[in-house]
Design a protein around this motif. Structure first.
Motif, short mmCIF file in Angstrom:
data_model
loop_
_atom_site.label_atom_id
_atom_site.label_comp_id
_atom_site.label_asym_id
_atom_site.label_seq_id
_atom_site.Cartn_x
_atom_site.Cartn_y
_atom_site.Cartn_z
N ASP A 188 -6.46 -21.98 25.87
CA ASP A 188 -6.19 -21.54 24.50
C ASP A 188 -5.96 -20.03 24.43
N SER A 189 -5.33 -19.63 23.33
CA SER A 189 -5.06 -18.20 23.13
C SER A 189 -5.24 -17.85 21.65
N THR A 190 -5.51 -16.58 21.39
CA THR A 190 -5.48 -16.09 20.02
C THR A 190 -4.69 -14.80 19.97
N ARG A 191 -4.17 -14.52 18.80
CA ARG A 191 -3.40 -13.30 18.60
C ARG A 191 -3.87 -12.65 17.32
N LEU A 192 -3.95 -11.31 17.37
CA LEU A 192 -4.31 -10.53 16.20
C LEU A 192 -3.26 -9.43 16.06
N GLY A 193 -2.68 -9.32 14.87
CA GLY A 193 -1.69 -8.27 14.65
C GLY A 193 -1.99 -7.50 13.38
N ILE A 194 -1.78 -6.18 13.45
CA ILE A 194 -1.95 -5.37 12.25
C ILE A 194 -0.89 -4.29 12.28
N VAL A 252 0.88 -1.18 0.00
CA VAL A 252 0.00 0.00 0.00
C VAL A 252 0.91 1.22 0.00
N GLY A 253 0.85 2.01 -1.06
CA GLY A 253 1.70 3.19 -1.15
C GLY A 253 3.16 2.77 -1.11
N PRO A 254 4.01 3.57 -0.47
CA PRO A 254 5.44 3.25 -0.43
C PRO A 254 5.76 2.30 0.71
N GLY A 255 4.89 1.35 0.93
CA GLY A 255 5.14 0.42 2.04
C GLY A 255 4.19 -0.74 1.95
N ALA A 256 3.94 -1.35 3.09
CA ALA A 256 3.09 -2.54 3.08
C ALA A 256 2.27 -2.62 4.35
N LEU A 257 1.01 -3.03 4.17
CA LEU A 257 0.12 -3.30 5.28
C LEU A 257 0.26 -4.78 5.64
N LYS A 258 0.27 -5.06 6.95
CA LYS A 258 0.41 -6.44 7.39
C LYS A 258 -0.70 -6.78 8.38
N VAL A 259 -1.29 -7.93 8.19
CA VAL A 259 -2.28 -8.40 9.16
C VAL A 259 -2.02 -9.88 9.42
N GLY A 260 -2.31 -10.32 10.63
CA GLY A 260 -2.11 -11.72 10.94
C GLY A 260 -2.96 -12.16 12.11
N TYR A 261 -3.29 -13.43 12.12
CA TYR A 261 -4.12 -14.00 13.17
C TYR A 261 -3.59 -15.40 13.51
N THR A 262 -3.58 -15.74 14.80
CA THR A 262 -3.20 -17.09 15.22
C THR A 262 -4.17 -17.60 16.26
N ARG A 263 -4.49 -18.88 16.16
CA ARG A 263 -5.24 -19.56 17.20
C ARG A 263 -4.34 -20.64 17.76
#
Lengths: 325, 325, 325
Positions: B265-271, B237-248
């Motif tokens: 249990d755990s979950t993780r969400l990253g953006i 996106v533009g002069p860079g990059a968008l990152k998203v991630g999810y873990t269960r």
């Protein structure tokens, strides 16, 4: 890769020190003209006046081959973005009050320097403050070069460690023969104890034949306080320079016998000659002497040896070589 | 000598983290986009397709100026012989299962990464295994480049230390838009306890407008087991990059309250967004959030702070600069 | 800056060792042909025949990624002034008796070397002497090159640490096929204990087809004493060299069972081949065997493993790669 510069200083000296009842001792010392170190640094031009850079610096002890066992890159570890706006710097760095003390005739090191008081044992007045010379977790901002004006703001996150949380700043002016700077810093030391405070003013003046160095450095951890007034000179003589300096450390507020009471003052006298063999290499000799009153135990060794008693004298004579690479 | 390359990464960020009852804290962090490091490496052409080389890599903590106090060259210390046959590598190195996790949207570091589960506290399921990320005393063999096929076999001598003796392998295929890899590793944990096992499959796919990152990572120390499924994307996106991630992270087998039971249990969400200032330098921001159930204590800090209780939430927001040299 | 040279050696080997009751073990070893290391050094020409320089050298353990945790620059950390007068060197350096042992067929390292006795466990005869191989706080003087004559004088300040205060010297001649050297050193071990003494003579001779290496090394901490006689050879064979060596360690004076009594002698036999892949890189294999009598516990591992009993045999076989950078 060509983007990184490897740099350093190799400095070693033979010396004889005497510390009151601890007696005299022959030593090999590392870094008596300038702290022995090596480091990596780099700057990248990002275009549009912007730059990115880093600076890593690690102490070397040439006497016994050790590095700083606790903080390998303890001298400095910073990442920077620079531009017309100045510099934003993150990492472990010197504090503003420390930057204000470096234009010294003896470079804050060796047996003759005013650094004995600024950074020797007891310089945090016995408080938990870890920020006298450098601070962890800092974000700093440096003014851009503006006609001689310089400035520095710094904040350090405590991250739950007592004595780490810090805020400080520095403002000064250097142009022509004059360099004058003022700095102030404050460190949290716990919920029920007062802040540790440090403020100082440096004033250096380049006369035709010599440079005058003065520093008035005040540290306070209520009720303890020390007011250290230093005056020194660097006088070019032959292929080198003669250096002389004097400090009076005026302590007060501590309980009797604590080393921080009204009776526990100290003075330091340093004289030395640096003979330049080249731009990068010099031989030097320094004589330093610290006089203590009451329970004061300041030493030319920065940390007094165990056997030295309050009120005793400390002195040292050293001969060394400093090589910059 | 011209035969050695000095390289590294300087990465620092300011952040605010919140970990349940441990509260929130402002921090300076080192290596949130890529671990801060420096290293030495070299390759010599021996003729006839043969090469010799070495790789040394040392972690830097820009926040407080420390290196890895236990293993200075702990990131990697290897000697290699390479040829048409592939590469034989000796020393401390990443394990095959670790190599299989690195093609991640967040590079296994920072508050938003799936590395929180892969390598955070508890990732060895409480076993003595020291081999989750790297292993000492290894001999490894890498397949030569064969039309996209890649492979790695590794053995680590235990040398009498529990949790060090390891054998593992990896096989994968990377060509065009596809990167798929499978890895398996097994570590001895003592005469009377089961082996610690880790196996995973990564599948990455480069669509025209984005890259998909998936990892299914299973760890087992019978009866404890965790099955971590991650899915993420990198979108220019533009002069860079968008990152998203999810873990269960699906844990099981442990006793109640151990943090490894069915309820834990755990979950993780990253953006995040990475803005490239140049090929070598970027600014970035990341938000990460970890939700825990039962006695699970996973944290965006990889190791949860003392005051954080089981089942509590963890989150962090960071802004940083990463500079490669 | 161009004034500094970065250098080093990356050396790793797989091996199998056997140490009596401690049994046999597979290992990955670092530095079996030459100690793995990296360093910085530089020399500046000051004009008029004068030079200044420094040398820093740090051990690398490729097996587990560690450096020397106690003395990062422990291999050598020195600052020098050089001229027609010779060299004055300050810092942590090898002792004269150590310099006299290095022209060895196995380079004082690996399972087959005479270094097992010279520098292995017990080489200071159980005294507090820290000066067998290197010394802290030294000032050394090296003779200039005078038609093959070489010489070294060294003093080390004790600085209040028992076993550190040292004085030693070395005188030798190397020209044509001959290299002969004599060295002597003395270390203070305390007010009520005798000095630790070490003296040795090396004699190497280059025949047309081979080089002979001999060393007679005597250490004394009254009444303990060891007389170690070594003989070895390096024989060029094909694109490499065959190496063989033998040592008889004749101990005496210690009480029965101490490992230093008359009954506690040891012998070592080493044989190896080094195959040069280039000037900088070699593959090698070495077999070494140590036979002990009485309570002697010398081992091919330099420090015997805990389970090995007095009088037991030790042996090792290793295959490795050494790469100089």
């Amino acid at each position: 890769q060509s983007s990184v510069t490897l740099f350093g200083i190799a400095d070693a000296a033979v010396r004889q020190v005497k510390n009151g009842s601890a007696g005299s001792q022959k030593q090999l010392a590392s870094g008596s003209n300038a702290t022995s170190r090596w480091g990596l640094r780099g700057v990248e031009d990002l275009g549009g006046g912007m730059k990115a850079g880093f600076h890593l610096e690690s102490q070397i002890n040439f006497d016994n081959g050790t590095a700083d066992a606790n903080k390998f890159w303890g001298r400095r570890a910073t990442v920077s973005l620079m531009g017309n706006f100045g510099e934003v710097r993150m990492g472990r760095d010197y504090t503003p009050t420390a930057y204000n003390t470096f234009a010294d005739e003896f470079g804050i090191v060796g047996v003759g320097s005013r650094g004995i008081f600024s950074y020797g044992a007891g310089s945090n007045l016995g408080s938990p403050a870890t920020t006298v010379l450098r601070a962890d977790n800092t974000v700093g901002y440096f003014l851009p070069n503006m006609g001689g004006l310089y400035g520095h703001l710094q904040m350090a996150a405590g991250e739950g460690v007592n004595g780490n949380k810090y805020v400080g700043g520095r403002l000064g002016y250097e142009a022509g023969p004059i360099n004058i700077g003022f700095a102030y810093g404050k460190t949290e030391t716990g919920a029920t104890t007062p802040d540790f405070k440090n403020y100082n003013i440096q004033f250096n003046y380049k006369f035709g034949f010599a440079t005058l160095h003065t520093l008035y450095d005040v540290k306070e951890w209520s009720p303890r306080k020390t007011k250290d007034l230093s005056i020194g000179a660097t006088v070019p003589v032959g292929p080198g320079a003669l250096k002389v300096g004097y400090t009076r450390a005026d302590r007060s507020g501590g309980t009797a016998g604590s080393g921080f009471s009204d009776a526990d003052d100290s003075t330091r006298l340093g004289i030395g000659y640096v003979y330049d063999l080249s731009k990068r290499t010099a031989m030097y000799t320094t004589y330093g002497q610290v006089s203590n009153k009451g329970a004061a135990r300041s030493s030319v060794l920065y940390t007094p040896p165990a056997g030295m008693l309050g009120g005793e004298k400390s002195s040292g004579l050293e001969f060394g070589v400093r090589h910059t690479f």
